[in-house]
Design a protein around this motif. Structure first.
Motif, PDB file in Angstrom:
ATOM      1  N   GLY A   1       0.753  -1.246   0.000  1.00  0.00           N
ATOM      2  CA  GLY A   1       0.000   0.000   0.000  1.00  0.00           C
ATOM      3  C   GLY A   1       0.779   1.287   0.000  1.00  0.00           C
ATOM      4  N   VAL A   2       1.869   1.383   0.756  1.00  0.00           N
ATOM      5  CA  VAL A   2       2.500   2.680   0.980  1.00  0.00           C
ATOM      6  C   VAL A   2       2.976   3.317  -0.316  1.00  0.00           C
TER       7      VAL A   2
ATOM      8  N   PRO B   1      -9.301 -11.551 -17.575  1.00  0.00           N
ATOM      9  CA  PRO B   1      -9.376 -10.219 -16.982  1.00  0.00           C
ATOM     10  C   PRO B   1      -8.375 -10.097 -15.836  1.00  0.00           C
ATOM     11  N   VAL B   2      -7.892  -8.883 -15.611  1.00  0.00           N
ATOM     12  CA  VAL B   2      -6.891  -8.637 -14.576  1.00  0.00           C
ATOM     13  C   VAL B   2      -7.438  -7.645 -13.549  1.00  0.00           C
ATOM     14  N   LEU B   3      -7.343  -8.013 -12.289  1.00  0.00           N
ATOM     15  CA  LEU B   3      -7.659  -7.112 -11.190  1.00  0.00           C
ATOM     16  C   LEU B   3      -6.362  -6.611 -10.574  1.00  0.00           C
ATOM     17  N   CYS B   4      -6.401  -5.399 -10.027  1.00  0.00           N
ATOM     18  CA  CYS B   4      -5.308  -4.898  -9.206  1.00  0.00           C
ATOM     19  C   CYS B   4      -5.782  -4.888  -7.755  1.00  0.00           C
ATOM     20  N   MET B   5      -4.980  -5.465  -6.865  1.00  0.00           N
ATOM     21  CA  MET B   5      -5.291  -5.457  -5.442  1.00  0.00           C
ATOM     22  C   MET B   5      -4.139  -4.844  -4.672  1.00  0.00           C
ATOM     23  N   VAL B   6      -4.492  -4.029  -3.689  1.00  0.00           N
ATOM     24  CA  VAL B   6      -3.504  -3.345  -2.864  1.00  0.00           C
ATOM     25  C   VAL B   6      -3.729  -3.725  -1.410  1.00  0.00           C
ATOM     26  N   HIS B   7      -2.660  -4.105  -0.748  1.00  0.00           N
ATOM     27  CA  HIS B   7      -2.742  -4.361   0.697  1.00  0.00           C
ATOM     28  C   HIS B   7      -2.179  -3.154   1.445  1.00  0.00           C
TER      29      HIS B   7
END
Length: 243
Positions: free
Chosen positions: A52-53, A78-84
């Motif tokens: 995330g930062v 399809p492509v997802l972007c995920m942020v922790h």
């Protein structure tokens, strides 16, 4: 750590997660196949994961597209972007394929995928997320998901969606919602902006057209067939009938 958080969430709910070797990273960290009632489904997608930062913005996060644009937009999955981002509440996600297709329709260059702070993913809402992805992937298999993305619209599961391609390979879509007195035309030449149409607006003389939209003769005949074959779906929904 971010990849592990995404993997852990999905695997807690019995979905199949395959991690891509970091040495072969081409913009996708995970391949996911969803599971329903203990059975593998036909619903699969890819995920790019970021910590995330480094991606933070005031309203959420931005994931750089880099040289992945064509793969994320036009690839077989399809492509997802995920942020922790634990400090902001955990996992956040965005549909990279959809954003890139919409940008293409608007003739814009996208340098990063916008991940909203509102699009949080956790144990309490993952079932809803999987259901939404199922409907999205069904439309992909039907060959109309791309056009919904480019137009920035959502096709409901019971919508009638009829694609067509003219002789110069320009795609268009006839879209009819249940009980609506009009249909919607999505057209390549109109930059995929939705246009409400009705059968009475369709003319063959002096030039084929529907409202202010000029057509060729094949497009006009296709639209006539679409109107005639969906008349029953435009009838008002009677009280007591399922919506």
């Amino acid at each position: 750590m971010a990849v592990n958080e995404v993997r852990a969430l999905l695997e807690r709910h019995r979905h199949i997660v395959q991690e891509i070797d970091g040495a072969n990273d081409h913009g996708e960290d995970l391949h996911v196949t969803f599971v329903q009632n203990g059975e593998r489904t036909e619903d699969s997608l890819a995920i790019q994961v970021k910590g995330g930062v480094s991606t933070r913005t005031r309203r959420g996060h931005r994931v750089p597209v880099g040289d992945h644009e064509s793969n994320w937009r036009d690839g077989s999955l399809p492509v997802l972007c995920m942020v922790h981002d634990a400090e902001r509440g955990g996992l956040f996600w965005a549909n990279a394929t959809r954003q890139l297709r919409r940008a293409s329709a608007l003739r814009k260059k996208t340098r990063s995928i916008v991940v909203s702070r509102e699009s949080v993913l956790h144990d309490a809402n993952i079932a809803e997320f999987v259901e939404d992805m199922h409907h999205y992937l069904v439309r992909e298999r039907q060959g109309v998901g791309r056009w919904a993305d480019m137009a920035g619209v959502e096709f409901a599961p019971d919508d009638i969606v009829k694609p067509f391609e003219n002789e110069v390979y320009e795609p268009m879509v006839f879209w009819q919602r249940r009980g609506e007195p009009f249909a919607v035309l999505l057209h390549h030449d109109l930059d995929w902006e939705p246009v409400r149409i009705q059968e009475r607006m369709l003319h063959f003389e002096p030039l084929p057209s529907v409202g202010n939209v000029i057509l060729d003769i094949a497009e006009a005949h296709w639209l006539m067939g679409c109107f005639r074959s969906t008349e029953w779906w435009r009838r008002p929904v009677k009280q007591g009938e399922p919506a």
